[in-house]
Design an enzyme around this catalytic site. Sequence first.
Site, mmCIF file in Angstrom:
data_model
loop_
_atom_site.group_PDB
_atom_site.id
_atom_site.type_symbol
_atom_site.label_atom_id
_atom_site.label_comp_id
_atom_site.label_asym_id
_atom_site.label_seq_id
_atom_site.Cartn_x
_atom_site.Cartn_y
_atom_site.Cartn_z
ATOM 1 N N TYR A 205 2.879 22.325 -7.071
ATOM 2 C CA TYR A 205 2.533 23.832 -6.231
ATOM 3 C C TYR A 205 3.515 24.016 -4.954
ATOM 4 C CZ TYR A 205 -0.295 26.819 -3.069
ATOM 5 O OH TYR A 205 -0.682 27.734 -2.311
ATOM 6 N N LYS A 209 6.240 27.099 -3.906
ATOM 7 C CA LYS A 209 6.028 27.877 -2.666
ATOM 8 C C LYS A 209 7.341 27.712 -1.858
ATOM 9 C CE LYS A 209 2.178 29.656 -3.211
ATOM 10 N NZ LYS A 209 1.950 31.036 -3.118
ATOM 11 N N THR A 242 -11.012 30.364 -0.279
ATOM 12 C CA THR A 242 -10.861 31.322 -1.241
ATOM 13 C C THR A 242 -11.031 30.587 -2.625
ATOM 14 O OG1 THR A 242 -8.362 31.098 -1.747
ATOM 15 C CG2 THR A 242 -9.224 32.807 -0.400
HETATM 16 N N1 LIG Z 1 -6.123 30.016 0.270
HETATM 17 C C1 LIG Z 1 -5.148 29.372 0.955
HETATM 18 O O1 LIG Z 1 -5.558 28.261 1.850
HETATM 19 C C2 LIG Z 1 -3.921 29.415 0.855
HETATM 20 C C3 LIG Z 1 -3.009 28.885 1.645
HETATM 21 C C4 LIG Z 1 -1.577 29.182 1.604
HETATM 22 C C5 LIG Z 1 -1.188 30.047 0.815
HETATM 23 N N2 LIG Z 1 -1.958 30.625 -0.240
HETATM 24 C C6 LIG Z 1 -1.732 31.740 -1.079
HETATM 25 O O2 LIG Z 1 -2.227 32.938 -0.937
HETATM 26 C C7 LIG Z 1 -1.932 33.424 -2.322
HETATM 27 C C8 LIG Z 1 -3.551 34.067 -2.426
HETATM 28 O O3 LIG Z 1 -4.260 33.253 -2.966
HETATM 29 P P1 LIG Z 1 -6.008 33.065 -2.356
HETATM 30 O O4 LIG Z 1 -6.057 32.011 -1.459
HETATM 31 O O5 LIG Z 1 -6.495 34.448 -1.905
HETATM 32 O O6 LIG Z 1 -6.715 32.845 -3.856
HETATM 33 P P2 LIG Z 1 -7.402 33.540 -4.999
HETATM 34 O O7 LIG Z 1 -8.550 34.096 -4.454
HETATM 35 O O8 LIG Z 1 -7.710 32.352 -5.988
HETATM 36 O O9 LIG Z 1 -6.470 34.507 -5.289
HETATM 37 C C9 LIG Z 1 -5.483 34.678 -6.311
HETATM 38 C C10 LIG Z 1 -4.929 35.512 -7.022
HETATM 39 O O10 LIG Z 1 -3.966 35.659 -8.085
HETATM 40 C C11 LIG Z 1 -4.669 35.978 -9.206
HETATM 41 N N3 LIG Z 1 -3.851 35.343 -10.420
HETATM 42 C C12 LIG Z 1 -3.994 34.137 -10.910
HETATM 43 N N4 LIG Z 1 -3.354 33.783 -12.135
HETATM 44 C C13 LIG Z 1 -2.786 35.116 -12.463
HETATM 45 C C14 LIG Z 1 -1.822 35.692 -13.409
HETATM 46 N N5 LIG Z 1 -1.537 34.776 -14.127
HETATM 47 N N6 LIG Z 1 -1.299 36.883 -13.374
HETATM 48 C C15 LIG Z 1 -1.954 37.752 -12.459
HETATM 49 N N7 LIG Z 1 -2.719 37.324 -11.182
HETATM 50 C C16 LIG Z 1 -3.041 35.908 -11.379
HETATM 51 C C17 LIG Z 1 -5.898 35.634 -9.593
HETATM 52 O O11 LIG Z 1 -6.539 36.438 -10.125
HETATM 53 P P3 LIG Z 1 -7.665 35.494 -11.346
HETATM 54 O O12 LIG Z 1 -8.588 34.490 -10.498
HETATM 55 O O13 LIG Z 1 -8.414 36.835 -11.795
HETATM 56 O O14 LIG Z 1 -6.780 34.849 -12.419
HETATM 57 C C18 LIG Z 1 -6.353 36.122 -7.844
HETATM 58 O O15 LIG Z 1 -6.682 37.551 -7.919
HETATM 59 C C19 LIG Z 1 -1.492 32.560 -3.289
HETATM 60 O O16 LIG Z 1 -0.122 32.763 -3.443
HETATM 61 C C20 LIG Z 1 -1.780 31.219 -2.759
HETATM 62 O O17 LIG Z 1 -0.794 30.203 -3.150
HETATM 63 C C21 LIG Z 1 -3.216 30.494 -0.043
#
Ligand SMILES: NC(=O)c1ccc[n+]([C@@H]2O[C@H](COP(=O)([O-])OP(=O)(O)OC[C@H]3O[C@@H](n4cnc5c(N)ncnc54)[C@H](OP(=O)(O)O)[C@@H]3O)[C@@H](O)[C@H]2O)c1
Length: 330
Positions: A205, A209, A242
């Site tokens: 992961y 990133k 999330t």
């Molecule tokens: N949450 C944190 O603390 C955090 C911290 C640092 C960075 N981030 C980054 O923020 C971004 C958004 O994440 P989030 O926290 O909002 O999590 P999330 O709610 O799980 O959202 C991730 C999104 O990506 C989609 N996705 C997964 N597999 C996919 C695929 N094969 N094709 C197209 N879409 C796909 C998911 O759709 P489905 O679920 O329907 O597959 C979901 O809509 C990510 O890049 C994550 O690495 C998050």
Amino acid sequence: MRLPTLILPVLKLYLVGLKVLLYQLFNKSFTVPVFPKQNGRVAIVTGGAKGMGYETARHLTSLGMHVVIAGNSEEEGLAAVQKIREENKKGKVEFQFLDLASLKSIHQFVQTFKGRGLPLHVLINNAGVMLVPESQTEDGFELHLGLNYLGHFLLTNLLLDALKRSGSHDSCTRIITVSSATHYVGVLNLQDLQSRSCYSAHGAYAQSKLALVLFSYYLQQKLTSKGFPVMVNVVDPGMVNTDLYKNLCTPAQLIKRPVAWLLFRTPAEGASTAIYAAASPAMEGVGGCYLYNGRRTQSSTTSYDEDLQAQLWRQSCALVGLPVGDWSAN
Ligand SMILES: NC(=O)c1ccc[n+]([C@@H]2O[C@H](COP(=O)([O-])OP(=O)(O)OC[C@H]3O[C@@H](n4cnc5c(N)ncnc54)[C@H](OP(=O)(O)O)[C@@H]3O)[C@@H](O)[C@H]2O)c1
Ligand SMILES: *[C@@H]1O[C@H](CO)[C@@H](O)[C@H](O)[C@H]1NC(C)=O
């Protein structure tokens, strides 16, 4: 040798997590200022059906942008569109299928999008997965690398001509890549990008990133050197409550729940920096930045390594079947 290579990435990730939580304990979340309306601008948000992507899509729609939610679940995508439209009757928002774990699906998405003859002003590379058990994309790439990084690498490259055409020198188009503080401990192993020799979900992961940061800086440098009106920035959302954490093991889940309740940001708070990068007039003509909590900050030393950026670019082109082209010529 095997044990440390397995445990180290886990420890490093938890340490970064602690640091971010400490920051969040003492610092308020950035709040999105009121931006001017952006009618007529078109945005694509990957993973825009839930989490931060949804909040980003919702906010950009409220600013008058025409938003395309690109996601791999039609059901979730359509539900998200409906929810946004309920709040905002005149909102221009729609769903288009995109599975980032399939090069074929990415090509199809781009073909369909381009077939409509719309301009493209904002691309938000937001979708992602974290700590998935060892598995591969349709094309045989390790899932974190393949989906989080290579999928967005190909998508961005295929949409680049539309982004170049839709921008002008007083109104650049914008690419926003959602990375993470985990990139600070990411190790990019060019000899084994797919983590075949020793798989660590934590390491994979963080590597994906870090790759996103290296790619974004390199792309910005290339665009600037050719004078294209496209700006690329990287966003770090902090720790946000999330579904991204759904793959944590049970003990970690038990600890995460109260901690998340106390210290994690909400999805809307987490999305605020991406929204800022996408819509703020203050970000006009600004590119190549790493933004955290609404401000520019330094990313890891490794991420600025131009040789590494170029090598990664070449390998990525080969992996997704793109010609390296004149981009690689310095
Ligand atoms: N949450 C944190 O603390 C955090 C911290 C640092 C960075 N981030 C980054 O923020 C971004 C958004 O994440 P989030 O926290 O909002 O999590 P999330 O709610 O799980 O959202 C991730 C999104 O990506 C989609 N996705 C997964 N597999 C996919 C695929 N094969 N094709 C197209 N879409 C796909 C998911 O759709 P489905 O679920 O329907 O597959 C979901 O809509 C990510 O890049 C994550 O690495 C998050
Ligand atoms: C709070 O934010 C300021 C400014 O960004 C930073 O210098 C400080 O280290 C942060 N506090 C913590 C505990 O991280």
